[in-house]
Design a protein around this motif. Structure first.
Motif, PDB file in Angstrom:
ATOM      1  N   GLY A 230     -41.414 -30.067  50.602  1.00 47.54           N
ATOM      2  CA  GLY A 230     -42.642 -29.360  50.250  1.00 47.54           C
ATOM      3  C   GLY A 230     -43.159 -29.805  48.901  1.00 47.54           C
TER       4      GLY A 230
ATOM      5  N   TRP B  90     -39.158 -27.746  53.336  1.00 45.35           N
ATOM      6  CA  TRP B  90     -40.180 -27.108  52.492  1.00 45.35           C
ATOM      7  C   TRP B  90     -39.578 -26.692  51.149  1.00 45.35           C
ATOM      8  CZ3 TRP B  90     -45.024 -26.392  51.335  1.00 45.35           C
ATOM      9  CH2 TRP B  90     -45.399 -25.300  50.552  1.00 45.35           C
TER      10      TRP B  90
ATOM     11  N   MET C 116     -39.890 -26.640  57.736  1.00 47.77           N
ATOM     12  CA  MET C 116     -40.403 -25.633  56.809  1.00 47.77           C
ATOM     13  C   MET C 116     -39.398 -24.509  56.591  1.00 47.77           C
ATOM     14  SD  MET C 116     -43.646 -23.067  57.173  1.00 47.77           S
ATOM     15  CE  MET C 116     -44.950 -24.263  57.384  1.00 47.77           C
TER      16      MET C 116
ATOM     17  N   ASP D 271     -43.137 -26.384  61.728  1.00 52.61           N
ATOM     18  CA  ASP D 271     -42.393 -25.672  62.772  1.00 52.61           C
ATOM     19  C   ASP D 271     -42.135 -26.568  63.980  1.00 52.61           C
ATOM     20  OD1 ASP D 271     -42.389 -23.307  61.270  1.00 52.61           O
ATOM     21  OD2 ASP D 271     -44.335 -22.699  62.058  1.00 52.61           O
TER      22      ASP D 271
ATOM     23  N   TRP E 246     -47.292 -31.183  60.029  1.00 51.14           N
ATOM     24  CA  TRP E 246     -47.338 -29.749  60.356  1.00 51.14           C
ATOM     25  C   TRP E 246     -48.180 -29.499  61.599  1.00 51.14           C
ATOM     26  CZ3 TRP E 246     -47.867 -26.229  55.410  1.00 51.14           C
ATOM     27  CH2 TRP E 246     -46.729 -26.421  54.609  1.00 51.14           C
ATOM     28  N   ASN E 247     -49.097 -30.424  61.902  1.00 53.77           N
ATOM     29  CA  ASN E 247     -49.959 -30.270  63.078  1.00 53.77           C
ATOM     30  C   ASN E 247     -50.156 -31.571  63.838  1.00 53.77           C
ATOM     31  OD1 ASN E 247     -51.033 -27.412  63.176  1.00 53.77           O
ATOM     32  ND2 ASN E 247     -51.443 -27.920  61.046  1.00 53.77           N
TER      33      ASN E 247
ATOM     34  N   ALA F 146     -47.656 -33.161  55.401  1.00 53.50           N
ATOM     35  CA  ALA F 146     -48.086 -32.033  56.226  1.00 53.50           C
ATOM     36  C   ALA F 146     -49.342 -32.390  57.006  1.00 53.50           C
ATOM     37  CB  ALA F 146     -48.332 -30.809  55.345  1.00 53.50           C
ATOM     38  N   GLU F 147     -50.305 -33.017  56.317  1.00 51.82           N
ATOM     39  CA  GLU F 147     -51.600 -33.312  56.933  1.00 51.82           C
ATOM     40  C   GLU F 147     -52.095 -34.717  56.612  1.00 51.82           C
ATOM     41  OE1 GLU F 147     -53.114 -31.553  59.149  1.00 51.82           O
ATOM     42  OE2 GLU F 147     -52.058 -29.637  59.017  1.00 51.82           O
TER      43      GLU F 147
ATOM     44  N   TRP G 259     -55.673 -35.988  55.394  1.00 51.16           N
ATOM     45  CA  TRP G 259     -56.190 -35.087  54.365  1.00 51.16           C
ATOM     46  C   TRP G 259     -55.938 -35.694  52.986  1.00 51.16           C
ATOM     47  CZ3 TRP G 259     -53.407 -30.411  51.995  1.00 51.16           C
ATOM     48  CH2 TRP G 259     -54.326 -29.567  51.320  1.00 51.16           C
TER      49      TRP G 259
ATOM     50  N   SER H 193     -45.092 -32.871  51.627  1.00 54.66           N
ATOM     51  CA  SER H 193     -46.229 -32.106  52.149  1.00 54.66           C
ATOM     52  C   SER H 193     -47.568 -32.669  51.689  1.00 54.66           C
ATOM     53  CB  SER H 193     -46.116 -30.640  51.732  1.00 54.66           C
ATOM     54  OG  SER H 193     -45.137 -30.008  52.508  1.00 54.66           O
ATOM     55  N   GLY H 194     -47.753 -32.795  50.348  1.00 53.83           N
ATOM     56  CA  GLY H 194     -49.038 -33.249  49.833  1.00 53.83           C
ATOM     57  C   GLY H 194     -48.917 -34.450  48.923  1.00 53.83           C
TER      58      GLY H 194
END
Lengths: 443, 81
Positions: free
Chosen positions: A106, A158, A210, A268, A312-313, A374-375, A391, A430-431
């Protein structure tokens, strides 16, 4: 001469006598504690002073590390608490010798050295760095608790971490409030602690998501994968019904007697890859599809899959031919843009085939490695280029701005020197993102 | 557009922030206070980025501050060395 770090917390001051390259570099932290550092490289008035011994110098020249993206927890190892929109060359790892791999969570990072030692930095407020404290670390720091062990595999979730030793022991630390440390309770731990359940079941790999963790056992065993932590979205794969959480390892169903070679967890989502290139996924459904409570064979792929990366998606699937497919990428690169974002209802009920898409801009390229935050997504091509998409609000694409990208773009690393026979590897948290480029001595 | 719909029971109570939180993909946390929930606010925002989530909850559960069954869904983790 005084160089000041810009971080608001844990401000570091570096003192160096101008023109005296034999002087020690002193790092003084905010508590006034002076530490001698022998591995920093300073550029002073256009002149280069190298401080350090010969071995570190060699390591430094055989290895280059860059980071970019969200940096407010110190996860970029820049010594600063700010986002970076372009790749930053990281020097602070050179003291630890060759780094073989990274795992980004994370907002923390775990580095594994060639000698099986573990170095961590970034967010530490849940104890995920394993240093026995619950504070952030802006600089890489050796996990002393694991000294004496040879660590062979690591994973950053995370807010928790997993470490597998040469002998197959598994250690976890960090946030345990969903049972994701596997110790049979919901406590957090700030030192790596062995998961006693696996004392007689040697572990090969760990994957931290996560709020859950997966374990892959060694050898040919009937039940190769175990899960613990949050199971609300089916990410443990331990029951046909929703399981709120399990603080003790449970067998992941549906993978009996399969030769699983890799496991994956993020958000998840959970996935496993078998030796013949078959993919199994469970947990949160992609693009609004129903959650899967036990692993499902992903049969939309009519070709063997060689590697997987979970966001994440979305998920990236890499084939042996160097092609990349994306699962659940309907919002990839359009996050926060209401005009371009389809509602979940639009994609609900779509089949796996339509959920899987080829990535525009990669069609004529051969990709050798994929990674996902994550994105956001990152790709290494066979000519050593680094490309990113998705992103970009925190600069996590490394393209010098905060724009989103639906099509992968090439990241400019600004290499200080070119390593021969070196292929970069990319790792995403994540970012944020990291590149590790090592000279391959065998080639 | 909302990044995700999250049930209140999947959010964690954070004493320091005095907010219910949920992980944001940027690395920070989506946050919403009990007072926000009491007045019917359903958007939890991340202080570090533009994203937000929609919190799914029963507003009546947050109307009476003295209602003890509204304790945070999970106890804060205890650090064990």
């Amino acid at each position: 001469m005084l160089i000041l770090g810009t971080g608001s917390r844990n401000l570091w001051h570096f003192k160096l006598g101008v023109g005296e390259c034999n002087n020690k570099a002193e790092a003084i932290d905010d508590r006034g504690v002076s530490r001698v550092s022998a591995a920093f490289l300073f550029h002073v008035v256009g002149e280069k002073f190298r401080i350090g011994n010969t071995m570190e110098q060699e390591d430094d020249e055989q290895q280059q590390v860059w980071s970019w993206g969200a940096g407010t927890d110190g996860q970029l190892a820049t010594g600063r608490l700010q986002d970076e929109h372009s790749p930053q060359l990281i020097r602070s790892l050179s003291a630890y010798g060759p780094i073989v791999s990274l795992s980004c969570g994370g907002a923390h990072v775990i580095a594994l050295t060639s000698g099986g030692r573990v170095v961590t930095w970034g967010r530490g407020i849940s104890g995920q760095l394993g240093h026995g404290e619950m504070v952030n670390n802006l600089q890489p720091k050796l996990v002393k608790e694991l000294e004496g062990l040879v660590i062979t595999h690591v994973s950053a979730g995370w807010n928790h971490s997993g470490f597998v030793s040469e002998t197959g022991a598994i250690f976890t630390c960090g946030d345990g409030s969903f049972g994701q440390l596997g110790h049979g309770d919901f406590n957090s731990h700030c030192y790596p602690r062995e998961v006693s359940y696996f004392a007689s079941k040697p572990v090969e790999q760990v994957a931290c998501g996560m709020r859950h963790s997966l374990m892959l056992l060694r050898g040919n065993v009937e039940n190769p994968v175990y899960g613990f932590g949050s199971g609300k979205r089916g990410q443990l794969g331990i029951s046909r019904d929703s399981v709120k959480s399990s603080s003790l390892p449970q067998i992941t169903m549906g993978l009996e007697n399969l030769k699983i070679i890799s496991i994956y967890a993020n958000g998840d989502h959970s996935a496993a890859l078998s030796g013949d290139g078959s993919l199994y996924t469970w947990g949160r459904g992609f693009s609004g599809a129903p959650d899967a409570y036990i692993p499902c064979h992903f049969d939309a792929a009519a070709f063997p899959i060689s590697d997987v990366a979970l966001g994440w998606n979305h998920a990236l699937l890499l084939t042996g031919e160097g092609e990349v497919f994306m699962l659940g990428g309907d919002r990839h690169g359009v996050l926060g843009d209401p005009q371009k974002t389809p509602s979940t209802a639009d994609v609900r009920g779509k089949s796996e085939e339509t959920m899987m898409q080829i990535i525009p801009g990669l069609v004529n390229l051969k990709v050798v490695q994929v990674a996902t935050g994550a994105e956001h997504s990152a790709f290494i091509t066979d000519n050593g280029s680094v490309m990113t998409s998705g992103w970009g609000e925190h600069g996590q694409l490394g393209l010098g701005n905060t724009n989103n990208q639906t099509e992968p773009r090439v990241v400019t690393l600004g290499r200080k020197f070119t390593l021969s026979h070196a292929t970069p590897r990319v790792y995403c948290g994540s970012g944020f993102s990291f590149i590790l480029e090592r000279h391959d001595v065998s080639s | 557009m909302s990044y995700d719909d999250v049930e209140i029971e999947d959010m964690e109570w954070n004493d320091e922030l005095q907010s219910f939180t949920y992980p944001c993909p940027c690395g920070d946390l989506f946050q919403i206070t009990k007072e926000d929930l009491r007045i019917g606010e359903e958007i939890a925002r991340c202080p570090s980025c533009s994203l937000y989530i929609t919190v799914i909850y029963n507003m009546e559960d947050f109307q009476d501050k003295s209602n003890k069954k509204l304790e945070p869904p999970k106890p804060q983790p205890v650090a064990v060395a």
